[in-house]
Design an enzyme around this catalytic site. Structure first.
Site, PDB file in Angstrom:
ATOM      1  CB  SER A   2      18.997  56.057 106.480  1.00  0.00           C
ATOM      2  OG  SER A   2      18.916  57.462 106.611  1.00  0.00           O
ATOM      3  CG  ASN A   6       8.958  59.722  98.923  1.00  0.00           C
ATOM      4  OD1 ASN A   6       8.616  60.380  97.942  1.00  0.00           O
ATOM      5  ND2 ASN A   6       8.900  60.196 100.160  1.00  0.00           N
ATOM      6  CD1 TRP A   7      11.700  57.650  93.137  1.00  0.00           C
ATOM      7  CD2 TRP A   7      11.107  58.533  91.163  1.00  0.00           C
ATOM      8  NE1 TRP A   7      11.740  56.640  92.193  1.00  0.00           N
ATOM      9  CE2 TRP A   7      11.378  57.154  90.977  1.00  0.00           C
ATOM     10  CE3 TRP A   7      10.713  59.285  90.062  1.00  0.00           C
ATOM     11  CZ2 TRP A   7      11.266  56.524  89.723  1.00  0.00           C
ATOM     12  CZ3 TRP A   7      10.605  58.670  88.824  1.00  0.00           C
ATOM     13  CH2 TRP A   7      10.889  57.305  88.651  1.00  0.00           C
ATOM     14  CE  LYS A   8      12.369  61.581 100.835  1.00  0.00           C
ATOM     15  NZ  LYS A   8      12.995  61.891 102.088  1.00  0.00           N
ATOM     16  N   GLY A  46      13.785  56.575 100.372  1.00  0.00           N
ATOM     17  CA  GLY A  46      13.948  57.882  99.740  1.00  0.00           C
ATOM     18  C   GLY A  46      15.217  57.918  98.900  1.00  0.00           C
ATOM     19  N   GLY A  47      16.322  58.350  99.510  1.00  0.00           N
ATOM     20  CA  GLY A  47      17.580  58.565  98.787  1.00  0.00           C
ATOM     21  C   GLY A  47      17.986  57.397  97.894  1.00  0.00           C
ATOM     22  N   GLY A 102      16.733  60.461 105.719  1.00  0.00           N
ATOM     23  CA  GLY A 102      17.717  61.261 104.983  1.00  0.00           C
ATOM     24  C   GLY A 102      18.927  61.643 105.815  1.00  0.00           C
ATOM     25  CD  GLU A 118      11.129  64.607 103.346  1.00  0.00           C
ATOM     26  OE1 GLU A 118      10.639  64.497 102.221  1.00  0.00           O
ATOM     27  OE2 GLU A 118      12.141  63.968 103.720  1.00  0.00           O
ATOM     28  CD  GLU A 128       9.066  57.062 105.776  1.00  0.00           C
ATOM     29  OE1 GLU A 128       9.735  56.472 104.942  1.00  0.00           O
ATOM     30  OE2 GLU A 128       8.664  58.228 105.625  1.00  0.00           O
ATOM     31  CG  HIS A 173       7.108  61.752 103.673  1.00  0.00           C
ATOM     32  ND1 HIS A 173       8.082  62.622 104.107  1.00  0.00           N
ATOM     33  CD2 HIS A 173       7.741  60.605 103.334  1.00  0.00           C
ATOM     34  CE1 HIS A 173       9.261  62.025 104.016  1.00  0.00           C
ATOM     35  NE2 HIS A 173       9.086  60.796 103.554  1.00  0.00           N
TER      36      HIS A 173
HETATM   37  C1  PEP Z   1      11.553  58.757 103.061  1.00  0.00           C
HETATM   38  O1  PEP Z   1      11.586  59.897 102.677  1.00  0.00           O
HETATM   39  O2  PEP Z   1      10.451  58.188 103.107  1.00  0.00           O
HETATM   40  C2  PEP Z   1      12.795  58.108 103.451  1.00  0.00           C
HETATM   41  C3  PEP Z   1      12.754  57.034 104.164  1.00  0.00           C
HETATM   42  O3  PEP Z   1      13.968  58.727 103.027  1.00  0.00           O
HETATM   43  P1  PEP Z   1      15.460  58.127 103.162  1.00  0.00           P
HETATM   44  O4  PEP Z   1      15.424  56.707 102.681  1.00  0.00           O
HETATM   45  O5  PEP Z   1      16.296  59.006 102.277  1.00  0.00           O
HETATM   46  O6  PEP Z   1      15.844  58.218 104.609  1.00  0.00           O
END
Ligand code: PEP
Length: 249
Positions: free
Chosen positions: A213, A10-12, A234-235, A173, A97, A167, A95
């Protein structure tokens, strides 16, 4: 029950257009011939450019949201018709966010889920509890509520195109990861709950990703759990050198 491992990035709201194209083409080369299922969730404005890069590869192109309605007078919205026109195959919905920063309700998420599925797209549906819910012992209750509300009206047949991403919001994050045992406990619960909402066959077949994470160092232990079938990352999905090793786990 053998389920395919499904690793999604997920590049956000990240990357420039040039970086998006470069990252996508690095992933196409690195993942060529690999048998797991792979997806990238790309910002709307780069979907067209990235679509040209991933066309014909084993990487599914996803959007990070979609409108709940068809084309029309909805300023700023992006419809499923528009996404399909660009070669998008999947939409990430629910999501945290979008739930907690933008304020999307489960009712709206459900409308988007049904819209995407009715339009033939795949859905990666994110669920998960806040830290306060976990500390109050309500993690399962929150996930159960989100599943029933977000999947209302989704048929057994459509469930073949639904992936669930568990999640825990406190792990997104933040660098904090749920222990493999804690994550597995919720994944097992989610699978059981899907069996209650549908039946055992749907529950056995549904892919449940972990997100929060996840990185190459913790992915092997998480993915070794019987009910953790992949990851939504994500990251660590923003660089081929951090994403590909997870895809290779
Ligand atoms: C996400 O945004 O779906 C996610 C899991 O982010 P991260 O891996 O950065 O925690």
């Amino acid at each position: 029950m053998a389920r395919t491992h499904y690793i999604a990035g997920n590049w956000k709201m990240n990357t420039s257009k040039a970086e998006a194209v470069k990252l996508a083409s690095d992933l196409v080369s690195a993942l060529k011939g690999k048998t797991n299922k792979f997806m990238i969730g790309v910002p709307f404005v780069y979907l067209d450019a990235v679509s040209q890069v991933v066309k014909g590869s084993n990487i599914i192109l996803a959007a990070q949201d979609c409108a709940a309605t068809a084309n029309g007078a909805h300023t700023g919205e992006v419809s499923t018709e528009m996404l399909k026109d660009l070669g998008v195959q999947c939409v990430i919905l629910g999501h945290s966010e979008r739930r907690h920063e933008i304020g999307e309700s489960d009712e709206l998420i459900n409308k988007k889920v049904r819209r995407a599925l009715n339009e033939g797209l795949e859905v990666d549906l994110c669920i998960g509890e806040l830290l306060a819910d976990r500390e109050a012992g309500n993690a399962e209750q929150v996930c159960a509520f989100q599943l029933s509300a977000d999947l209302a009206g989704v048929t057994e047949e459509q469930m073949k195109r639904v992936t669930i991403a568990y999640e825990p919001v406190w792990a997104i994050g933040t660098g904090k990861t749920a222990t493999p045992e804690d994550a597995e406990a919720i994944h097992k619960f989610v699978r059981g709950y899907i069996a209650k909402l549908y039946n055992q066959k749907v529950a056995d077949e549904v892919i449940i990703q972990y997100g929060g994470s996840m990185k190459a160092s913790n992915a092997p232990e998480l993915l070794a759990q019987p009910d953790i079938d992949g990851g939504l990352i994500g990251g660590a999905s923003l660089k081929a050198e951090t994403f590909v090793p997870i895809c290779e786990c």
